[in-house]
Design a protein around this motif. Sequence first.
Motif, mmCIF file in Angstrom:
data_model
loop_
_atom_site.group_PDB
_atom_site.id
_atom_site.type_symbol
_atom_site.label_atom_id
_atom_site.label_comp_id
_atom_site.label_asym_id
_atom_site.label_seq_id
_atom_site.Cartn_x
_atom_site.Cartn_y
_atom_site.Cartn_z
ATOM 1 N N TYR A 163 16.067 52.968 53.357
ATOM 2 C CA TYR A 163 17.493 53.006 53.007
ATOM 3 C C TYR A 163 18.370 53.054 54.254
ATOM 4 C CZ TYR A 163 15.239 54.089 48.642
ATOM 5 O OH TYR A 163 14.410 54.031 47.544
ATOM 6 N N VAL A 164 17.880 53.718 55.304
ATOM 7 C CA VAL A 164 18.620 53.715 56.576
ATOM 8 C C VAL A 164 18.699 52.295 57.125
ATOM 9 C CG1 VAL A 164 18.598 54.520 58.970
ATOM 10 C CG2 VAL A 164 18.011 56.101 57.128
ATOM 11 N N MET A 165 17.599 51.533 56.973
ATOM 12 C CA MET A 165 17.606 50.141 57.444
ATOM 13 C C MET A 165 18.628 49.306 56.676
ATOM 14 S SD MET A 165 15.453 50.036 59.892
ATOM 15 C CE MET A 165 16.063 51.712 60.183
ATOM 16 N N VAL A 166 18.683 49.505 55.372
ATOM 17 C CA VAL A 166 19.609 48.719 54.550
ATOM 18 C C VAL A 166 21.058 49.090 54.879
ATOM 19 C CG1 VAL A 166 20.356 48.254 52.189
ATOM 20 C CG2 VAL A 166 17.924 48.458 52.701
ATOM 21 N N ILE A 167 21.346 50.389 54.936
ATOM 22 C CA ILE A 167 22.732 50.826 55.185
ATOM 23 C C ILE A 167 23.197 50.392 56.572
ATOM 24 C CG2 ILE A 167 24.193 52.867 55.491
ATOM 25 C CD1 ILE A 167 22.402 54.240 53.353
ATOM 26 N N SER A 168 22.336 50.554 57.588
ATOM 27 C CA SER A 168 22.741 50.166 58.940
ATOM 28 C C SER A 168 22.905 48.650 59.062
ATOM 29 C CB SER A 168 21.729 50.679 59.968
ATOM 30 O OG SER A 168 20.431 50.193 59.674
ATOM 31 N N ASP A 169 22.088 47.887 58.329
ATOM 32 C CA ASP A 169 22.238 46.426 58.346
ATOM 33 C C ASP A 169 23.551 46.012 57.684
ATOM 34 O OD1 ASP A 169 20.888 43.689 58.747
ATOM 35 O OD2 ASP A 169 21.433 43.650 56.625
ATOM 36 N N VAL A 170 23.880 46.654 56.580
ATOM 37 C CA VAL A 170 25.151 46.348 55.911
ATOM 38 C C VAL A 170 26.317 46.709 56.828
ATOM 39 C CG1 VAL A 170 26.659 47.005 54.005
ATOM 40 C CG2 VAL A 170 24.235 46.587 53.591
ATOM 41 N N TRP A 171 26.243 47.846 57.500
ATOM 42 C CA TRP A 171 27.299 48.266 58.427
ATOM 43 C C TRP A 171 27.499 47.217 59.519
ATOM 44 C CZ3 TRP A 171 25.984 50.937 63.406
ATOM 45 C CH2 TRP A 171 27.138 51.224 64.132
ATOM 46 N N ALA A 233 12.896 40.647 56.908
ATOM 47 C CA ALA A 233 13.502 41.964 56.693
ATOM 48 C C ALA A 233 14.203 42.485 57.940
ATOM 49 C CB ALA A 233 12.445 42.958 56.236
ATOM 50 N N GLY A 234 14.172 41.731 59.065
ATOM 51 C CA GLY A 234 14.900 42.146 60.258
ATOM 52 C C GLY A 234 14.001 42.756 61.313
ATOM 53 N N PHE A 235 13.322 41.896 62.098
ATOM 54 C CA PHE A 235 12.383 42.394 63.106
ATOM 55 C C PHE A 235 13.085 43.232 64.175
ATOM 56 C CE2 PHE A 235 10.517 41.735 67.340
ATOM 57 C CZ PHE A 235 9.296 42.363 67.145
ATOM 58 N N GLU A 236 14.195 42.709 64.737
ATOM 59 C CA GLU A 236 14.853 43.414 65.852
ATOM 60 C C GLU A 236 15.284 44.817 65.442
ATOM 61 O OE1 GLU A 236 15.806 40.525 64.692
ATOM 62 O OE2 GLU A 236 15.619 39.002 66.258
ATOM 63 N N GLN A 237 15.854 44.922 64.257
ATOM 64 C CA GLN A 237 16.334 46.219 63.794
ATOM 65 C C GLN A 237 15.192 47.210 63.615
ATOM 66 O OE1 GLN A 237 17.501 46.207 59.736
ATOM 67 N NE2 GLN A 237 18.751 48.049 59.885
ATOM 68 N N ILE A 238 14.173 46.813 62.866
ATOM 69 C CA ILE A 238 13.079 47.744 62.560
ATOM 70 C C ILE A 238 12.238 48.030 63.792
ATOM 71 C CG2 ILE A 238 10.950 47.976 61.206
ATOM 72 C CD1 ILE A 238 12.363 46.555 58.937
ATOM 73 N N PHE A 239 12.018 47.015 64.629
ATOM 74 C CA PHE A 239 11.205 47.222 65.832
ATOM 75 C C PHE A 239 11.835 48.263 66.762
ATOM 76 C CE2 PHE A 239 10.111 46.031 70.244
ATOM 77 C CZ PHE A 239 8.745 46.219 70.180
ATOM 78 N N ASN A 240 13.177 48.289 66.815
ATOM 79 C CA ASN A 240 13.857 49.237 67.691
ATOM 80 C C ASN A 240 14.005 50.628 67.082
ATOM 81 O OD1 ASN A 240 14.888 47.888 70.272
ATOM 82 N ND2 ASN A 240 15.444 46.388 68.720
ATOM 83 N N LEU A 241 13.750 50.751 65.776
ATOM 84 C CA LEU A 241 14.010 52.039 65.132
ATOM 85 C C LEU A 241 12.761 52.708 64.537
ATOM 86 C CD1 LEU A 241 17.365 51.176 63.313
ATOM 87 C CD2 LEU A 241 17.075 52.841 65.144
ATOM 88 N N TYR A 242 11.678 51.915 64.344
ATOM 89 C CA TYR A 242 10.552 52.546 63.659
ATOM 90 C C TYR A 242 9.591 53.207 64.647
ATOM 91 C CZ TYR A 242 6.905 48.920 64.422
ATOM 92 O OH TYR A 242 5.979 48.082 64.944
ATOM 93 N N SER A 243 8.658 53.973 64.094
ATOM 94 C CA SER A 243 7.665 54.706 64.893
ATOM 95 C C SER A 243 6.427 54.884 64.017
ATOM 96 C CB SER A 243 8.231 56.065 65.333
ATOM 97 O OG SER A 243 8.644 56.799 64.209
#
Length: 301
Positions: A163-171, A233-243
């Motif tokens: 949900y953080v990924m979806v909200i931040s992508d919408v933002w 689903a957004g590689f750049e976004q998730i790659f920089n935020l996931y762990s």
Amino acid sequence: MNVLTRMWKREWPLHMMLLPGLILVLIFCYYPMAGIMMAFQKYIPNKGLLGSPFIGMKNFQLLIDYPDIGRVFLNTIYIAVMKIIAGLIVPITIAILLNELRKEWVKRTFQTLVYLPHFLSWVLLSGILVDILSPSAGILNQFLSIFGIKPIFFLGDNAWFPYVMVISDVWKEFGFGTIVYLAALTGINPSLYEAAEIDGAGRFKQILNVTLPGMMPIIILMLTLNIGNVLNAGFEQIFNLYSPPVYESADIIDTFVYRMGVQQAQFGFATAVGLLKSIVSFIFISVSYVLAYRIANYRIF
């Protein structure tokens, strides 16, 4: 001298101007496609494409048997579909609300502010999000603590991460979508609003019966075109935020390919995953293109 010969003599300089761009496309877009061969090889870097042993469909069989591959595909579709839905609803709502504003300077200022994140990279935005969502010193958790809510590790909790990924992508992207829908609103005939007002319709009924039907072609067009992105689903976004703690809910096809290919050096297997994704995406894009043509009369070719 026939017509075609005269036309060629007149227009050949224009065709020659396309040549540099065509060469670049061949070098950077089509030549790398030879790497698809790796999906059918046990690729060994020092032997190259021509020297590596051919193993047929074994990489694809390994992909089918891989224990986490189902979860990876589900994560990808789950996050991508939520992004498509939220990325459709939020810009439409904001565009309609902005259209109702009468002060132009307020409308233009808001448009500019919401459009700015579109130009920022995910590397920069990820740093901002990590600071905002930090469980120890993040602004959001400090705000929630006022109401007695315990700190939430938004980027380290599998329940919250999608949900953080979806909200931040919408933002980041809703400003761009808002401008697209505002452009569609300018094409609605003002006399329709006048007729609705004469019939006694208030602003809300005018939105329901005039604004939304007027926007419907561009809404359908954007929706059908987005179907082609259901596996992105957004590689750049998730790659920089996931762990690693959130791999269960955050690992998507692109991050999986990166880990397999770059970190674990399973080049053939990673290429097979990427090739399968490209084939499925091509099917989705073809279907969405046909739908866009049939429903919204949108054509590229």
